[in-house]
Write a protein that holds these residues in place. Structure first.
Motif, PDB file in Angstrom:
ATOM      1  N   ALA A  84       0.561  -1.196   0.054  1.00 57.15           N
ATOM      2  CA  ALA A  84      -0.007  -0.036  -0.104  1.00 57.15           C
ATOM      3  C   ALA A  84       0.941   1.384  -0.040  1.00 57.15           C
ATOM      4  O   ALA A  84       0.181   2.427  -0.209  1.00 57.15           O
ATOM      5  CB  ALA A  84      -1.105  -0.163   1.135  1.00 57.15           C
ATOM      6  N   LEU A  85       2.347   1.125   0.352  1.00 51.16           N
ATOM      7  CA  LEU A  85       3.265   2.292   0.124  1.00 51.16           C
ATOM      8  C   LEU A  85       3.785   2.620  -1.300  1.00 51.16           C
ATOM      9  O   LEU A  85       4.299   3.573  -1.402  1.00 51.16           O
ATOM     10  CB  LEU A  85       4.207   2.040   1.353  1.00 51.16           C
TER      11      LEU A  85
ATOM     12  N   ARG B 247      -1.369   7.579   9.069  1.00 48.73           N
ATOM     13  CA  ARG B 247      -1.053   6.405   9.820  1.00 48.73           C
ATOM     14  C   ARG B 247      -1.314   5.075   9.290  1.00 48.73           C
ATOM     15  O   ARG B 247      -1.693   4.993   8.247  1.00 48.73           O
ATOM     16  CB  ARG B 247      -2.309   6.368  11.109  1.00 48.73           C
ATOM     17  N   LEU B 248      -0.634   4.176   9.947  1.00 52.63           N
ATOM     18  CA  LEU B 248      -0.772   2.654   9.517  1.00 52.63           C
ATOM     19  C   LEU B 248      -2.046   2.065  10.335  1.00 52.63           C
ATOM     20  O   LEU B 248      -2.242   2.378  11.330  1.00 52.63           O
ATOM     21  CB  LEU B 248       0.303   1.906   9.544  1.00 52.63           C
ATOM     22  N   ILE B 249      -2.831   1.086   9.662  1.00 45.96           N
ATOM     23  CA  ILE B 249      -3.953   0.469  10.420  1.00 45.96           C
ATOM     24  C   ILE B 249      -3.707  -1.094  10.053  1.00 45.96           C
ATOM     25  O   ILE B 249      -3.746  -1.559   8.807  1.00 45.96           O
ATOM     26  CB  ILE B 249      -5.327   1.055   9.721  1.00 45.96           C
ATOM     27  N   LEU B 250      -3.142  -1.717  11.022  1.00 48.86           N
ATOM     28  CA  LEU B 250      -3.117  -2.872  11.129  1.00 48.86           C
ATOM     29  C   LEU B 250      -4.553  -3.807  11.431  1.00 48.86           C
ATOM     30  O   LEU B 250      -4.996  -3.488  12.648  1.00 48.86           O
ATOM     31  CB  LEU B 250      -1.967  -3.461  12.276  1.00 48.86           C
ATOM     32  N   THR B 251      -4.689  -4.673  10.775  1.00 50.34           N
ATOM     33  CA  THR B 251      -5.742  -5.540  11.252  1.00 50.34           C
ATOM     34  C   THR B 251      -5.213  -6.826  11.856  1.00 50.34           C
ATOM     35  O   THR B 251      -4.270  -7.288  11.923  1.00 50.34           O
ATOM     36  CB  THR B 251      -6.508  -6.197   9.699  1.00 50.34           C
TER      37      THR B 251
ATOM     38  N   ILE C  40      -5.582   3.344   1.529  1.00 50.61           N
ATOM     39  CA  ILE C  40      -5.165   1.957   0.568  1.00 50.61           C
ATOM     40  C   ILE C  40      -5.102   0.703   1.326  1.00 50.61           C
ATOM     41  O   ILE C  40      -4.187   0.702   2.337  1.00 50.61           O
ATOM     42  CB  ILE C  40      -4.066   2.419  -0.264  1.00 50.61           C
ATOM     43  N   ALA C  41      -5.912  -0.049   1.119  1.00 51.54           N
ATOM     44  CA  ALA C  41      -5.814  -1.482   1.785  1.00 51.54           C
ATOM     45  C   ALA C  41      -5.256  -2.704   0.441  1.00 51.54           C
ATOM     46  O   ALA C  41      -5.409  -2.472  -0.645  1.00 51.54           O
ATOM     47  CB  ALA C  41      -7.173  -1.845   1.969  1.00 51.54           C
TER      48      ALA C  41
END
Ligand code: MG
Length: 383
Positions: free
Chosen positions: A157-158, A168-172, A254-255
């Motif tokens: 996504a980067l 921010r980063l979103i960790l699932t 962006i996922a």
């Protein structure tokens, strides 16, 4: 750079065997393989992939492995102290680290010094010594490509974006087998309950870490060092289809998505920057009519809270977090302590620990051993 030839630390584990599947499918040369003690599988792998180097950590099995591979030209070595030499053996350009625990730290540094691409599946290395490993990586100009599904997602996504514009980063997190339970309900869960992960098939240690959510805490710390970003949120996403996300300043998110299969991040780590055909099942959205997202329960899953606090405090707090957790999980798997004792042990060891900064690799490894000894002592006194 696409991997031409690979050394695999931990070839008989879940990630190791899936990496070999990818190598078989993509025609990637396997130079060396290593395992703890699964000698039968190791021998079969050595023969199938015609490796040049084969290493077994358990020294007692070394002579047996040598006898078994006598009719081949494979160089056979053994013992944990030989792991660093094995990591850089032959002409491999990539080192895949899928060992469990901080035992991966020294060989990872050896690979970086040898200018190998590191395909990192051993998150404990960055938890225990993220600052040190990052410093080595910068000094030697190396490349660390994540094999963890969340970090592989963020890495993708980067791509093509300005990292300075990340908000921010979103960790699932899948939430593990005990999602929705409260602390009291966790008290009497068994090893068998904890080893039943809803979405992912993995080794025992990481499956327990997923049940306590310590795994997600480790992954936040891992992400912090891999990407140099400290704004990281965790959302529980039961379906494990969105592997993680990046939010940018313009609020675009962006996922990266796909079925829950480790072969996807493994293959991308090896073929990057190229994308190649894969045998992974395509994502059928109709099978997932509902994707859900929840706030993680830090009260019930205190290990995640402890990991986030350790990261904030910095220094050797994450090293202590990992050392205490490694020992506590080992005791839980031997059924010597209960599930909630894992969190209790880690919290106790963190409370006792006086954080240090600027340690060398040798000092880090020594402190890691000391912290593990201290945790063992605490647990022996407890039982
Ligand atoms: Mg993961």
């Amino acid at each position: 750079m696409k991997t031409q030839s690979i050394n695999i630390l931990g070839s008989t584990g879940s990630i190791g065997t899936q990496t070999l599947e990818v190598c078989r499918e993509r025609g990637i040369k396997v130079n060396g393989i290593s395992a703890n003690s699964n000698i039968d599988l190791l021998e079969r792998q050595a023969r199938e992939f015609k490796v040049k180097f084969c290493h077994i950590n358990n020294k007692e099995l070394l002579s047996e492995l040598k006898i078994r591979l006598k009719d081949t030209s494979v160089t056979v070595t053994g013992g944990e102290d030989g792991l660093c030499d094995f990591a850089v053996s032959g002409d491999a350009d990539t080192l895949l680290t899928s060992v469990v625990g901080s035992v991966g730290l020294a060989p990872t540094v050896a690979g970086i010094k040898n200018k190998m691409k590191i395909a990192l599946a051993n998150k404990e290395t960055l938890v225990a010594a993220g600052e040190l490993v990052t410093a080595y990586k910068e000094k030697y100009g190396g490349e660390i490509i994540p094999v963890d599904s969340e970090h592989g997602a963020i890495f993708q996504a980067l791509m093509g974006n300005d990292i300075k514009k990340v908000r921010r980063l979103i960790l699932t997190a899948s939430g593990g087998p005990f999602f929705g339970r409260n602390k009291a309900e966790l008290k009497n869960v068994t090893k068998k309950d904890a080893l039943k992960h809803p979405n992912w098939e993995m080794g025992a240690k990481i499956t327990i870490d997923s049940a306590t959510l310590m795994n997600k805490g480790f992954e936040v710390i891992e992400a912090r060092w891999l990407f140099g970003i400290t704004d990281i949120d965790v959302v529980v996403h039961r379906e494990s289809v969105v592997h993680s996300m990046v939010e940018y300043e313009d609020r675009s998110v962006i996922a990266q998505m796909g079925v829950p299969s480790m072969k996807l991040p493994i293959q991308f780590a090896l073929t990057y920057p190229e994308r190649e055909e894969s045998t992974v099942e395509p994502l059928d959205f109709k099978k997932y009519p509902r994707l859900t997202f929840y706030e993680p329960d830090l009260e019930t899953f205190g290990c995640l809270r402890l990991a986030l606090e350790s990261m904030k405090k910095g220094g050797t707090m994450p090293l202590c977090l990992n050392a205490a957790n490694e020992v506590a999980v080992e005791y839980f798997l031997k059924e010597k302590i209960g599930f909630t004792d894992i969190e209790r042990t880690v919290e106790e060891m963190l409370t006792r620990h006086k954080s240090l900064t600027g340690l060398s690799l040798e000092d880090t490894l020594r402190l890691d051993r000391e912290l593990k000894e201290e945790t063992k002592k605490y647990l022996e006194e407890l039982s």
